[in-house]
Design a protein around this motif. Sequence first.
Motif, PDB file in Angstrom:
ATOM      1  N   LEU A  41       0.831  -1.199   0.000  1.00 46.77           N
ATOM      2  CA  LEU A  41       0.000   0.000   0.000  1.00 46.77           C
ATOM      3  C   LEU A  41       0.866   1.250   0.000  1.00 46.77           C
ATOM      4  N   HIS A  42       1.880   1.263   0.849  1.00 51.73           N
ATOM      5  CA  HIS A  42       2.769   2.428   0.933  1.00 51.73           C
ATOM      6  C   HIS A  42       3.535   2.618  -0.372  1.00 51.73           C
ATOM      7  N   GLU A  43       4.038   1.530  -0.934  1.00 51.74           N
ATOM      8  CA  GLU A  43       4.873   1.607  -2.127  1.00 51.74           C
ATOM      9  C   GLU A  43       4.073   2.036  -3.353  1.00 51.74           C
ATOM     10  N   LEU A  44       2.830   1.581  -3.441  1.00 48.76           N
ATOM     11  CA  LEU A  44       2.021   1.849  -4.628  1.00 48.76           C
ATOM     12  C   LEU A  44       1.380   3.235  -4.643  1.00 48.76           C
ATOM     13  N   ARG A  45       1.206   3.821  -3.469  1.00 50.31           N
ATOM     14  CA  ARG A  45       0.378   5.018  -3.386  1.00 50.31           C
ATOM     15  C   ARG A  45       0.927   6.175  -4.225  1.00 50.31           C
ATOM     16  N   ASP A  46       2.235   6.348  -4.244  1.00 46.86           N
ATOM     17  CA  ASP A  46       2.838   7.463  -4.967  1.00 46.86           C
ATOM     18  C   ASP A  46       3.550   7.030  -6.244  1.00 46.86           C
ATOM     19  N   ALA A  47       3.219   5.861  -6.750  1.00 44.42           N
ATOM     20  CA  ALA A  47       3.924   5.319  -7.919  1.00 44.42           C
ATOM     21  C   ALA A  47       3.333   5.879  -9.208  1.00 44.42           C
ATOM     22  N   GLU A  48       3.833   7.032  -9.636  1.00 43.24           N
ATOM     23  CA  GLU A  48       3.413   7.657 -10.888  1.00 43.24           C
ATOM     24  C   GLU A  48       4.580   7.635 -11.870  1.00 43.24           C
ATOM     25  N   VAL A  49       4.300   7.234 -13.105  1.00 45.40           N
ATOM     26  CA  VAL A  49       5.347   7.149 -14.123  1.00 45.40           C
ATOM     27  C   VAL A  49       5.629   8.532 -14.714  1.00 45.40           C
ATOM     28  N   LEU A  50       6.836   9.004 -14.533  1.00 49.21           N
ATOM     29  CA  LEU A  50       7.338  10.219 -15.174  1.00 49.21           C
ATOM     30  C   LEU A  50       6.294  11.338 -15.257  1.00 49.21           C
ATOM     31  N   PRO A  51       5.788  11.800 -14.118  1.00 54.05           N
ATOM     32  CA  PRO A  51       4.853  12.925 -14.171  1.00 54.05           C
ATOM     33  C   PRO A  51       5.518  14.138 -14.826  1.00 54.05           C
ATOM     34  N   GLY A  52       4.749  14.827 -15.670  1.00 55.22           N
ATOM     35  CA  GLY A  52       5.303  15.965 -16.398  1.00 55.22           C
ATOM     36  C   GLY A  52       5.804  15.614 -17.783  1.00 55.22           C
ATOM     37  N   TRP A  53       5.840  14.319 -18.124  1.00 57.42           N
ATOM     38  CA  TRP A  53       6.164  13.886 -19.488  1.00 57.42           C
ATOM     39  C   TRP A  53       4.835  13.683 -20.222  1.00 57.42           C
ATOM     40  N   TYR A  54       4.687  14.291 -21.393  1.00 55.17           N
ATOM     41  CA  TYR A  54       3.382  14.312 -22.057  1.00 55.17           C
ATOM     42  C   TYR A  54       3.364  13.668 -23.439  1.00 55.17           C
ATOM     43  N   GLU A  55       4.399  12.960 -23.794  1.00 57.59           N
ATOM     44  CA  GLU A  55       4.378  12.266 -25.073  1.00 57.59           C
ATOM     45  C   GLU A  55       3.390  11.097 -25.010  1.00 57.59           C
ATOM     46  N   ASP A  56       2.813  10.768 -26.135  1.00 56.71           N
ATOM     47  CA  ASP A  56       1.744   9.761 -26.163  1.00 56.71           C
ATOM     48  C   ASP A  56       2.186   8.435 -25.568  1.00 56.71           C
ATOM     49  N   TRP A  57       3.401   7.993 -25.877  1.00 52.64           N
ATOM     50  CA  TRP A  57       3.847   6.684 -25.399  1.00 52.64           C
ATOM     51  C   TRP A  57       4.063   6.686 -23.891  1.00 52.64           C
ATOM     52  N   VAL A  58       4.398   7.850 -23.328  1.00 53.46           N
ATOM     53  CA  VAL A  58       4.538   7.949 -21.879  1.00 53.46           C
ATOM     54  C   VAL A  58       3.157   7.997 -21.226  1.00 53.46           C
ATOM     55  N   ILE A  59       2.239   8.777 -21.814  1.00 49.79           N
ATOM     56  CA  ILE A  59       0.880   8.870 -21.280  1.00 49.79           C
ATOM     57  C   ILE A  59       0.222   7.488 -21.258  1.00 49.79           C
ATOM     58  N   PHE A  60       0.485   6.685 -22.277  1.00 44.45           N
ATOM     59  CA  PHE A  60      -0.050   5.320 -22.306  1.00 44.45           C
ATOM     60  C   PHE A  60       0.447   4.524 -21.100  1.00 44.45           C
ATOM     61  N   GLU A  61       1.747   4.619 -20.803  1.00 45.07           N
ATOM     62  CA  GLU A  61       2.303   3.885 -19.658  1.00 45.07           C
ATOM     63  C   GLU A  61       1.789   4.448 -18.340  1.00 45.07           C
ATOM     64  N   GLN A  62       1.605   5.764 -18.267  1.00 48.55           N
ATOM     65  CA  GLN A  62       1.042   6.368 -17.065  1.00 48.55           C
ATOM     66  C   GLN A  62      -0.356   5.822 -16.796  1.00 48.55           C
ATOM     67  N   SER A  63      -1.174   5.777 -17.845  1.00 48.24           N
ATOM     68  CA  SER A  63      -2.546   5.280 -17.708  1.00 48.24           C
ATOM     69  C   SER A  63      -2.559   3.787 -17.366  1.00 48.24           C
ATOM     70  N   ARG A  64      -1.674   3.041 -17.985  1.00 53.11           N
ATOM     71  CA  ARG A  64      -1.612   1.595 -17.739  1.00 53.11           C
ATOM     72  C   ARG A  64      -1.272   1.311 -16.283  1.00 53.11           C
TER      73      ARG A  64
END
Length: 263
Positions: A122-145
């Motif tokens: 729970l602690h480890e997952l709560r703040d696990a965001e992929v490269l916030p501030g990167w807006y390229e489509d392939w990064v946004i896909f991984e963020q959403s996934r």
Amino acid sequence: MGDDGCGELKLNLLGSWQLRRDTSVLRVAARQQRLIAALAMRGPSLRSYLVGLLWPEYPEARALESLRVSVHLVSRQVPGLIENAGSMLSLNDHVDVDLHRIRARILSLSQPGLDGEVASSLHELRDAEVLPGWYEDWVIFEQSRLRQDRLRAFTAISRHALARGNPEVAGAAAEAALEIEPLYENAVRLLVAAEMMQSNPAAAIRTYERYRGKLGDDMGLLPSDSLRSLIADALDHNATAKKEQLLRATNSWPAGEPLLHHS
């Protein structure tokens, strides 16, 4: 890490991009960061795929040259990080990538023997965001996934904690799910159940009312029948508690003392 010349390399993609060898942070230019991140997220990839992913606006010849230069610079700055197999590029298998670890942790939540992993997960997952501030489509896909994977993981943690009679962890996990998706009714139901398990029907009602208001405002919809039935139990419990509280207060008055004093 063996004889690959890579050393103890750790790549962070959660929160912010960072590459470290042991305790030293390695400086890598933004273009090379993108290449390394793409290989970490997508795995071994053809050069033809990478040029379309990273330089879609460039003519093919220019994109291939940009890739060639980036590979050369990374190989010179961080020897052993990228494995070059001609038309195929990949990260060295021994590089410790935090995104890979978090995905392995999420996968482990579906396996038996979850008890010892709940709080740390729970602690480890709560703040696990992929490269916030990167807006390229392939990064946004991984963020959403990853966001959807985390949502399912929080739901699993909450459900498991409820089954084990641990409403504190169940409630925290449900709240974490609602931080990702405020209109996720399964998480609302779990949070209401956790609050009821803690004998806090008032909090359960407040949770429901927040959800009902937002669902109506944003979607023009009503909560499901099953959630309304669950909150009806909380309302009954709350009404009973208030009645018992009033009876206790009434019984505490001295015998024979009038309830109202007239002047």
